[in-house]
Design a protein around this motif. Sequence first.
Motif, PDB file in Angstrom:
ATOM      1  N   ASN A  46     -21.070 -12.312   1.423  1.00  0.00           N
ATOM      2  CA  ASN A  46     -22.395 -11.702   1.347  1.00  0.00           C
ATOM      3  C   ASN A  46     -22.286 -10.252   1.789  1.00  0.00           C
ATOM      4  O   ASN A  46     -22.007  -9.973   2.960  1.00  0.00           O
ATOM      5  CB  ASN A  46     -23.372 -12.478   2.241  1.00  0.00           C
ATOM      6  N   LEU A  47     -22.489  -9.330   0.875  1.00  0.00           N
ATOM      7  CA  LEU A  47     -22.343  -7.913   1.188  1.00  0.00           C
ATOM      8  C   LEU A  47     -23.311  -7.472   2.274  1.00  0.00           C
ATOM      9  O   LEU A  47     -23.004  -6.583   3.073  1.00  0.00           O
ATOM     10  CB  LEU A  47     -22.539  -7.074  -0.081  1.00  0.00           C
ATOM     11  N   ASP A  48     -24.471  -8.096   2.354  1.00  0.00           N
ATOM     12  CA  ASP A  48     -25.446  -7.748   3.390  1.00  0.00           C
ATOM     13  C   ASP A  48     -24.884  -7.999   4.788  1.00  0.00           C
ATOM     14  O   ASP A  48     -25.184  -7.258   5.728  1.00  0.00           O
ATOM     15  CB  ASP A  48     -26.739  -8.541   3.202  1.00  0.00           C
ATOM     16  N   ASP A  49     -24.065  -9.046   4.931  1.00  0.00           N
ATOM     17  CA  ASP A  49     -23.448  -9.322   6.231  1.00  0.00           C
ATOM     18  C   ASP A  49     -22.509  -8.191   6.634  1.00  0.00           C
ATOM     19  O   ASP A  49     -22.504  -7.742   7.781  1.00  0.00           O
ATOM     20  CB  ASP A  49     -22.668 -10.632   6.182  1.00  0.00           C
ATOM     21  N   LEU A  50     -21.704  -7.732   5.691  1.00  0.00           N
ATOM     22  CA  LEU A  50     -20.765  -6.654   5.977  1.00  0.00           C
ATOM     23  C   LEU A  50     -21.505  -5.358   6.280  1.00  0.00           C
ATOM     24  O   LEU A  50     -21.118  -4.601   7.183  1.00  0.00           O
ATOM     25  CB  LEU A  50     -19.827  -6.469   4.790  1.00  0.00           C
ATOM     26  N   GLN A  51     -22.574  -5.102   5.551  1.00  0.00           N
ATOM     27  CA  GLN A  51     -23.372  -3.902   5.811  1.00  0.00           C
ATOM     28  C   GLN A  51     -23.971  -3.933   7.217  1.00  0.00           C
ATOM     29  O   GLN A  51     -24.023  -2.910   7.903  1.00  0.00           O
ATOM     30  CB  GLN A  51     -24.475  -3.777   4.764  1.00  0.00           C
ATOM     31  N   ALA A  52     -24.399  -5.106   7.648  1.00  0.00           N
ATOM     32  CA  ALA A  52     -24.992  -5.231   8.988  1.00  0.00           C
ATOM     33  C   ALA A  52     -23.973  -4.936  10.074  1.00  0.00           C
ATOM     34  O   ALA A  52     -24.335  -4.480  11.164  1.00  0.00           O
ATOM     35  CB  ALA A  52     -25.568  -6.632   9.176  1.00  0.00           C
ATOM     36  N   LEU A  53     -22.692  -5.174   9.780  1.00  0.00           N
ATOM     37  CA  LEU A  53     -21.627  -4.988  10.771  1.00  0.00           C
ATOM     38  C   LEU A  53     -20.850  -3.695  10.555  1.00  0.00           C
ATOM     39  O   LEU A  53     -19.689  -3.599  10.955  1.00  0.00           O
ATOM     40  CB  LEU A  53     -20.683  -6.183  10.732  1.00  0.00           C
ATOM     41  N   ILE A  71     -14.353  -5.606  -0.358  1.00  0.00           N
ATOM     42  CA  ILE A  71     -13.275  -4.647  -0.157  1.00  0.00           C
ATOM     43  C   ILE A  71     -13.664  -3.277  -0.707  1.00  0.00           C
ATOM     44  O   ILE A  71     -13.421  -2.238  -0.072  1.00  0.00           O
ATOM     45  CB  ILE A  71     -11.977  -5.159  -0.801  1.00  0.00           C
ATOM     46  N   ASN A  72     -14.294  -3.234  -1.878  1.00  0.00           N
ATOM     47  CA  ASN A  72     -14.731  -1.950  -2.448  1.00  0.00           C
ATOM     48  C   ASN A  72     -15.754  -1.271  -1.555  1.00  0.00           C
ATOM     49  O   ASN A  72     -15.707  -0.050  -1.349  1.00  0.00           O
ATOM     50  CB  ASN A  72     -15.316  -2.177  -3.838  1.00  0.00           C
ATOM     51  N   PHE A  73     -16.702  -2.057  -1.020  1.00  0.00           N
ATOM     52  CA  PHE A  73     -17.685  -1.497  -0.084  1.00  0.00           C
ATOM     53  C   PHE A  73     -16.974  -0.938   1.144  1.00  0.00           C
ATOM     54  O   PHE A  73     -17.301   0.154   1.634  1.00  0.00           O
ATOM     55  CB  PHE A  73     -18.692  -2.571   0.328  1.00  0.00           C
ATOM     56  N   SER A  74     -16.004  -1.687   1.640  1.00  0.00           N
ATOM     57  CA  SER A  74     -15.269  -1.248   2.822  1.00  0.00           C
ATOM     58  C   SER A  74     -14.545   0.064   2.576  1.00  0.00           C
ATOM     59  O   SER A  74     -14.599   0.986   3.396  1.00  0.00           O
ATOM     60  CB  SER A  74     -14.272  -2.335   3.244  1.00  0.00           C
ATOM     61  N   LEU A  75     -13.875   0.159   1.444  1.00  0.00           N
ATOM     62  CA  LEU A  75     -13.149   1.391   1.126  1.00  0.00           C
ATOM     63  C   LEU A  75     -14.093   2.590   1.041  1.00  0.00           C
ATOM     64  O   LEU A  75     -13.752   3.697   1.466  1.00  0.00           O
ATOM     65  CB  LEU A  75     -12.405   1.219  -0.196  1.00  0.00           C
ATOM     66  N   ALA A  76     -15.302   2.358   0.502  1.00  0.00           N
ATOM     67  CA  ALA A  76     -16.273   3.453   0.351  1.00  0.00           C
ATOM     68  C   ALA A  76     -16.885   3.875   1.675  1.00  0.00           C
ATOM     69  O   ALA A  76     -17.445   4.975   1.768  1.00  0.00           O
ATOM     70  CB  ALA A  76     -17.380   3.021  -0.613  1.00  0.00           C
ATOM     71  N   HIS A  77     -16.792   3.006   2.707  1.00  0.00           N
ATOM     72  CA  HIS A  77     -17.430   3.301   3.991  1.00  0.00           C
ATOM     73  C   HIS A  77     -16.431   3.374   5.143  1.00  0.00           C
ATOM     74  O   HIS A  77     -16.795   3.214   6.306  1.00  0.00           O
ATOM     75  CB  HIS A  77     -18.505   2.249   4.284  1.00  0.00           C
ATOM     76  N   LYS A 101      -4.306  -0.410  -1.687  1.00  0.00           N
ATOM     77  CA  LYS A 101      -4.809   0.556  -0.705  1.00  0.00           C
ATOM     78  C   LYS A 101      -4.741   0.014   0.723  1.00  0.00           C
ATOM     79  O   LYS A 101      -5.190   0.673   1.656  1.00  0.00           O
ATOM     80  CB  LYS A 101      -6.237   0.953  -1.050  1.00  0.00           C
ATOM     81  N   ALA A 102      -4.175  -1.173   0.914  1.00  0.00           N
ATOM     82  CA  ALA A 102      -4.016  -1.735   2.255  1.00  0.00           C
ATOM     83  C   ALA A 102      -3.077  -0.861   3.080  1.00  0.00           C
ATOM     84  O   ALA A 102      -2.194  -0.174   2.538  1.00  0.00           O
ATOM     85  CB  ALA A 102      -3.476  -3.159   2.166  1.00  0.00           C
ATOM     86  N   ARG A 103      -3.242  -0.895   4.386  1.00  0.00           N
ATOM     87  CA  ARG A 103      -2.434  -0.071   5.288  1.00  0.00           C
ATOM     88  C   ARG A 103      -1.691  -0.895   6.341  1.00  0.00           C
ATOM     89  O   ARG A 103      -0.777  -0.395   6.988  1.00  0.00           O
ATOM     90  CB  ARG A 103      -3.314   0.971   5.980  1.00  0.00           C
ATOM     91  N   HIS A 104      -2.128  -2.131   6.554  1.00  0.00           N
ATOM     92  CA  HIS A 104      -1.525  -3.003   7.551  1.00  0.00           C
ATOM     93  C   HIS A 104      -1.335  -4.390   6.963  1.00  0.00           C
ATOM     94  O   HIS A 104      -2.011  -4.758   5.997  1.00  0.00           O
ATOM     95  CB  HIS A 104      -2.411  -3.114   8.800  1.00  0.00           C
ATOM     96  N   LEU A 105      -0.457  -5.178   7.586  1.00  0.00           N
ATOM     97  CA  LEU A 105      -0.240  -6.561   7.184  1.00  0.00           C
ATOM     98  C   LEU A 105      -0.078  -7.410   8.436  1.00  0.00           C
ATOM     99  O   LEU A 105       0.752  -7.100   9.307  1.00  0.00           O
ATOM    100  CB  LEU A 105       1.015  -6.675   6.312  1.00  0.00           C
TER     101      LEU A 105
END
Length: 325
Positions: A46-53, A71-77, A101-105
């Motif tokens: 749920n994208l709304d959950d990620l936006q809230a956090l 993931i796309n939302f995360s990259l943009a923010h 585009k990941a940076r860690h594993l």
Amino acid sequence: MWVYAATSEAISPDTYIHHTPDPDHPRSPQSPTLQSARGTGWDFQNLDDLQALQGTRWWYNWSPHGNQIAINFSLAHSIEYVPMQWGKWGLENLSKEINPKARHLLGMNEPGHQQQANLEPAEAAALWPQMETVAHSMGLRLGTPSPAPCGTNCVRRNPFQWFDEFFAACKGCHFDFLATHLYTCNAQALRWYLNDCKRYHLPIWLTEFSCPNGAIGPASRQLAFMADAIQVLDQDAAVERYAWFAPRTAGDWLGPTASLLQADKSELTQLGKMYASQQGQAPTATTADEVLSWSKMCSECFLTHLPSNLPPANRQLCVDCGFHS
């Protein structure tokens, strides 16, 4: 990357001095903001959950890939999604699963628990060259497997025993940070645990932590623990990142009070507001009188099958140390 070097020497408060830096989320006295470290573990559908956090700056979901919309939302923010190789299966396809585009594993999840990754230390060490190959080919900083205290059905009860055997078997292996978990409602026990993590001379990622408050535990206990735990984590220069579990919780163990989000809507709970907005503290050096060893303080818990088998006077200590049945 770091090359682990085993040592039997006692770790002094000042041993932790330099490490491979995290270029995206620097931690220093000049940059003590919560955005540098705070995250969560959750499979955001749920994208709304990620936006809230959005006040947290990274997340993972125990998988090498996540919901692409999230993931796309995360990259943009400027919120980082971190992939994980959960267990021993699928390593041959890992590089194909990870977002470029990941940076860690992150390494294997709770290998000392039979109901999680369930790996002997030597077994995980034998798999590690494949992890290194993926990390090197994709330019990823690589975290260790993440053992945790285990109450029952264990490969190893003591996570540091698992780590010691793993590092001994993984000669010359590469790591950029140490990943582990702890579930406790005692911030002092968290400090003990972090002190023992420093023996490996690696930056620390506490990729799961929370207060098991039960189905009817008071919210005030949860809030008090989080306030104290954030202070412990933010002020410890060895801690590079940490992740609360979880945005939504329930049941008889963690209970509903550990939730960062409301059960029925994408709005922060009081606890979530604290986690997303409480100002971080500048990392400070550990003083000699603060250095207490989790392994020493919690040693009586290692040989007992379950905390419930201990006398009542000792049982709470083992629960504080992270041993749960």
